[in-house]
Design an enzyme around this catalytic site. Sequence first.
Site, PDB file in Angstrom:
ATOM      1  NE  ARG A  88     -16.314 -24.491  25.785  1.00 37.61           N
ATOM      2  CZ  ARG A  88     -14.947 -24.223  25.675  1.00 37.61           C
ATOM      3  NH1 ARG A  88     -14.274 -25.077  24.828  1.00 37.61           N
ATOM      4  NH2 ARG A  88     -14.559 -25.274  27.248  1.00 37.61           N
ATOM      5  NE  ARG A 125      -4.552 -10.043   2.598  1.00 39.22           N
ATOM      6  CZ  ARG A 125      -4.295  -8.889   3.381  1.00 39.22           C
ATOM      7  NH1 ARG A 125      -5.169  -8.137   3.749  1.00 39.22           N
ATOM      8  NH2 ARG A 125      -2.842  -8.998   3.606  1.00 39.22           N
ATOM      9  CB  ILE A 175     -10.432 -12.395  -0.022  1.00 41.03           C
ATOM     10  CG1 ILE A 175     -10.104 -10.788   1.167  1.00 41.03           C
ATOM     11  CG2 ILE A 175      -8.838 -12.799   0.209  1.00 41.03           C
ATOM     12  CD1 ILE A 175      -9.358 -12.222   2.936  1.00 41.03           C
ATOM     13  CG  ASP A 176     -12.624  -7.662   1.575  1.00 39.69           C
ATOM     14  OD1 ASP A 176     -11.794  -8.221   2.320  1.00 39.69           O
ATOM     15  OD2 ASP A 176     -11.384  -6.446   1.851  1.00 39.69           O
ATOM     16  CD  GLU A 195     -12.346  -7.470   8.368  1.00 38.31           C
ATOM     17  OE1 GLU A 195     -11.721  -7.325   9.430  1.00 38.31           O
ATOM     18  OE2 GLU A 195     -11.864  -6.869   6.784  1.00 38.31           O
ATOM     19  NE  ARG A 237      -3.485  -2.296   2.945  1.00 37.45           N
ATOM     20  CZ  ARG A 237      -4.175  -3.440   2.519  1.00 37.45           C
ATOM     21  NH1 ARG A 237      -4.606  -2.633   1.421  1.00 37.45           N
ATOM     22  NH2 ARG A 237      -5.042  -3.982   2.835  1.00 37.45           N
ATOM     23  N   GLY A 262     -13.317  -8.828   5.950  1.00 40.97           N
ATOM     24  CA  GLY A 262     -14.666  -8.057   4.349  1.00 40.97           C
ATOM     25  C   GLY A 262     -14.710  -6.824   4.725  1.00 40.97           C
ATOM     26  NE  ARG A 263     -10.529  -2.936   3.076  1.00 34.38           N
ATOM     27  CZ  ARG A 263      -9.089  -2.450   3.077  1.00 34.38           C
ATOM     28  NH1 ARG A 263      -8.876  -1.838   4.241  1.00 34.38           N
ATOM     29  NH2 ARG A 263      -7.744  -3.778   3.100  1.00 34.38           N
ATOM     30  CG  HIS A 289      -3.812 -10.917   7.504  1.00 27.86           C
ATOM     31  ND1 HIS A 289      -4.495 -10.714   9.347  1.00 27.86           N
ATOM     32  CD2 HIS A 289      -3.425 -10.113   7.229  1.00 27.86           C
ATOM     33  CE1 HIS A 289      -4.019  -9.212   8.574  1.00 27.86           C
ATOM     34  NE2 HIS A 289      -3.843  -9.294   7.347  1.00 27.86           N
TER      35      HIS A 289
END
Length: 363
Positions: free
Chosen positions: A187, A287, A151-152, A250, A74, A195-196, A284
């Site tokens: 449980r 990903r 991936i999103d 997320e 980035r 996925g942002r 991660h």
Amino acid sequence: GKAIGVFTSGGDSPGMNSAVRAVVRMGYFLGCHVYYIKEGYQGMVDGGDHIIEATWASSSGIMQLGGTVIGSARCKDFREREGRLQAAHNLVDNNITNLVVIGGDGSLTGANLFRVEWSSLLDELVKQGKITMDKRIRCSHLNIVGLVGSIDNDFCGTDMTIGTDTALHRIIESVDAISTTASSHQRCFIMEVMGRHCGYLALVAGLASEADWIFIPEWPPEAGWEDVMCRKLETERSLGQRLNILLIAEGAIDRQGRAITPDMIKEIITTRLKYDTRVTILGHVQRGGSPSAFDRLLGARMGAEAVLALMDATPNTPACVVSLDGNQTVRVPLMQCVERTQNVKSAMDKKDFEEAVRLRGKS
Ligand code: F6P
């Protein structure tokens, strides 16, 4: 032959290597020179040995690998004009005027800006005496084709982005694994998936793994959801189910736009239902790892089509994205996709969730 630069940018995704390989091979098949631009835009800005000619051998044996073997980053420098000027210089030094960018919407938007600015960047390089007028004329147009690697699955204009299918496999494998231990101990598990701001991974993985409840940003739960959720979990148990699985994207939010977190849900369930409840953040792992057959083929088809699109490009052809529509790879104007993706974001910001779902649904 034309010189083509290929690079991967932003978060990596499984299937990117397959796309890179296809660009190299289709490029060779058509008599082009293909260059790897390593570490995404950063490598374009830094130049030197970050831009190297691809060979048949160097693109062998990478299709089955996750991530991106040519690196990704980035990059802050590329956001500044100075960085883009440097990048343009490095490209024309290698006679590269065709780019295949494999990345998410930020990376593709950056590419389009670069294309729009290209002429003025070259003029500046001539003025600074860094390139000759002859070079400026030979490199006067920059053609760009984008492939969506993420991936999103958060990009409007394509049914699937490269990497999503693999991430889904990884998630459902993890849910299946958690389910056996959850069942043994009766449980409840709350699993957070990536996925942002997009709920695709949580929704589809939830449907494919019998989750009891799913939280996604595009469909925040109605007021009073806590009661409804607890009743649902109780019903499942009363019908003989020994476990509960809740998937939370997320980016999940409530109707007011406040984050819904796994710990909040855990607190509600333990207080009200007294179930033994655990949280697993998948992170991660989603990903990484080797790409599914679908993503290998998707990357390969898109990479090949990207080169064909570059071959067809004229100076007036707008930058395009190669996308999947049904089972066809098609070319869609890049700016149209970026705008639609941004419209989803603004609908979400305005809390117009129905509109966001509608826009997303149009792929
Ligand atoms: O865009 C892909 C993605 O994995 C998102 O799902 C996630 O929010 C983000 O990238 C994580 O980014 P980073 O790897 O920089 O932590």
